[in-house]
Design a protein around this motif. Structure first.
Motif, short mmCIF file in Angstrom:
data_model
loop_
_atom_site.label_atom_id
_atom_site.label_comp_id
_atom_site.label_asym_id
_atom_site.label_seq_id
_atom_site.Cartn_x
_atom_site.Cartn_y
_atom_site.Cartn_z
N SER A 48 0.82 -1.21 0.00
CA SER A 48 0.00 0.00 0.00
C SER A 48 0.85 1.26 0.00
O SER A 48 0.50 2.26 -0.64
CB SER A 48 -0.94 0.00 1.21
N TRP A 49 1.99 1.23 0.70
CA TRP A 49 2.86 2.40 0.72
C TRP A 49 3.69 2.52 -0.55
O TRP A 49 3.97 3.63 -1.02
CB TRP A 49 3.75 2.38 1.96
N PHE B 96 -1.43 19.64 -7.71
CA PHE B 96 -2.28 18.46 -7.85
C PHE B 96 -1.61 17.24 -7.24
O PHE B 96 -2.25 16.44 -6.54
CB PHE B 96 -2.60 18.21 -9.32
N THR B 97 -0.32 17.09 -7.47
CA THR B 97 0.42 15.95 -6.92
C THR B 97 0.38 15.96 -5.40
O THR B 97 0.19 14.91 -4.75
CB THR B 97 1.89 15.99 -7.40
N PHE B 98 0.54 17.14 -4.81
CA PHE B 98 0.49 17.26 -3.35
C PHE B 98 -0.88 16.88 -2.82
O PHE B 98 -1.00 16.18 -1.79
CB PHE B 98 0.83 18.70 -2.93
N THR B 99 -1.93 17.30 -3.51
CA THR B 99 -3.30 16.95 -3.10
C THR B 99 -3.50 15.44 -3.10
O THR B 99 -4.06 14.87 -2.14
CB THR B 99 -4.33 17.61 -4.03
N ILE B 100 -3.06 14.78 -4.15
CA ILE B 100 -3.17 13.33 -4.24
C ILE B 100 -2.36 12.66 -3.13
O ILE B 100 -2.80 11.68 -2.52
CB ILE B 100 -2.71 12.82 -5.62
N LEU C 236 -3.93 10.01 -0.47
CA LEU C 236 -3.47 8.61 -0.42
C LEU C 236 -2.87 8.27 0.94
O LEU C 236 -3.13 7.19 1.48
CB LEU C 236 -2.45 8.35 -1.53
N ILE C 237 -2.08 9.18 1.47
CA ILE C 237 -1.49 8.94 2.80
C ILE C 237 -2.59 8.86 3.85
O ILE C 237 -2.56 8.01 4.75
CB ILE C 237 -0.47 10.04 3.14
N ALA C 238 -3.58 9.74 3.73
CA ALA C 238 -4.71 9.72 4.67
C ALA C 238 -5.45 8.38 4.60
O ALA C 238 -5.83 7.81 5.64
CB ALA C 238 -5.67 10.86 4.37
N PRO D 291 -6.22 0.98 8.17
CA PRO D 291 -5.12 0.01 8.23
C PRO D 291 -5.44 -1.21 7.36
O PRO D 291 -6.61 -1.59 7.21
CB PRO D 291 -5.07 -0.37 9.72
N THR D 292 -4.42 -1.83 6.83
CA THR D 292 -4.64 -2.93 5.89
C THR D 292 -5.37 -4.11 6.51
O THR D 292 -6.07 -4.84 5.82
CB THR D 292 -3.29 -3.40 5.31
#
Length: 285
Positions: free
Chosen positions: A29-30, A58-62, A66-68, A74-75
């Motif tokens: 996932s990471w 845009f990259t920062f927003t994604i 994704l990190i959130a 949790p997996t």
């Protein structure tokens, strides 16, 4: 060009297969975050190919989204008693709705571009709707692995990829040999109806493989799902072609020699993966 494509494929395919089958889902996932951030940067060029600030914004927003997702879900909580986590399920449903809208945009192109072509906000939203459901679908399918069946989730991801590859390969060769009638000339002049039909027929090789490995499956259902996923994957390809056409760029990036960018390699999967995940939940969970 062909030499570069082959060399890239030689190192890329084992890397992808290794990650799909052998990476623990929490690492997988990471690792996906990094891959999808490259795709996000490339989508930034679709939003505005001249403005690097827009692309990085845009990259920062994604990245934040994704990190959130990785932190909030949790997996080991993605699946609980056969049900997908509500956040993942909601994203998947929104993704399916987006592809229905995308189909309308593609069918009505170039008129639809009058609505979104000059809007950074809409193209940013379309990018989020394209990338994030695909990200969650990959993790959700991978997380179906268990101690009893350690490769099950990876096999499902590989199955979708195999369907997409079969569709693309069959479409390419059938189009080259028989293509006469343009499929969507305003969107992608090279694609033909004969190529699409050839791609769909090629997916029957995948159906044959599934039935050999798992003969208890219902043949009619497997054929229907495979063909539907193949058609959806073609929509993903056409959708990206539409956006690149308006942005006046040939390839989304140059990171993969002979293949273009990451987005060029996963465009079909962005549509196929979330739709397949919903179908899997409906028929096999």
């Amino acid at each position: 060009m062909l030499k570069h494509r082959i060399i890239t494929a030689v190192w890329l395919i084992p890397l992808v297969m290794g990650a799909i089958f052998f990476f623990p889902v929490e690492y997988f996932s990471w690792a996906l975050v990094a891959v999808f951030l490259i795709a996000a940067k490339e989508w930034g060029r679709i939003i505005d190919k001249r403005c690097t600030v827009t692309q990085w914004s845009f990259t920062f927003t994604i990245a934040v989204l994704l990190i959130a997702l990785n932190v909030l879900v949790p997996t080991d909580e993605i699946w609980f008693k056969g049900s997908l986590h509500p956040i993942f399920l909601a994203i998947m449903i929104i993704g399916a709705m987006w592809w229905a809208i995308s189909l309308l945009l593609v069918l009505s192109f170039p008129k639809s571009a009058n609505f979104w072509g000059k809007s950074h906000m809409l193209k940013s939203m379309f990018g989020q709707l394209t990338l994030i459901p695909c990200f969650t679908a990959l993790i959700a399918l991978k997380a179906l692995s268990s101690d009893a069946m350690p490769y099950y989730g990876g096999a499902l991801v590989f199955l979708v990829m195999l369907t997409v590859w079969a569709t693309d390969t069959g479409a390419y060769f059938a189009g080259k040999a028989l293509g006469k009638h343009k499929l969507m000339p305003n969107v992608s002049p090279a694609k033909t109806i004969e190529g699409l039909v050839g791609g769909l027929l090629t997916t029957m090789v995948v159906v044959t493989g599934i039935m050999m490995v798992s003969p208890e499956q219902e043949l009619g259902l497997i054929i229907s799902v495979t063909l539907f996923v193949a058609l959806i994957s073609a929509l993903g390809d056409l959708s990206e072609s539409m956006f690149k056409r308006v942005a006046e760029i040939k390839d989304s990036g140059t990171i993969l020699p002979g293949h273009g960018g990451v987005l060029d390699r996963i465009d079909s999967l962005t549509a196929a993966l979330p739709v397949f995940t919903l179908i899997y939940i409906a028929f096999w969970m």
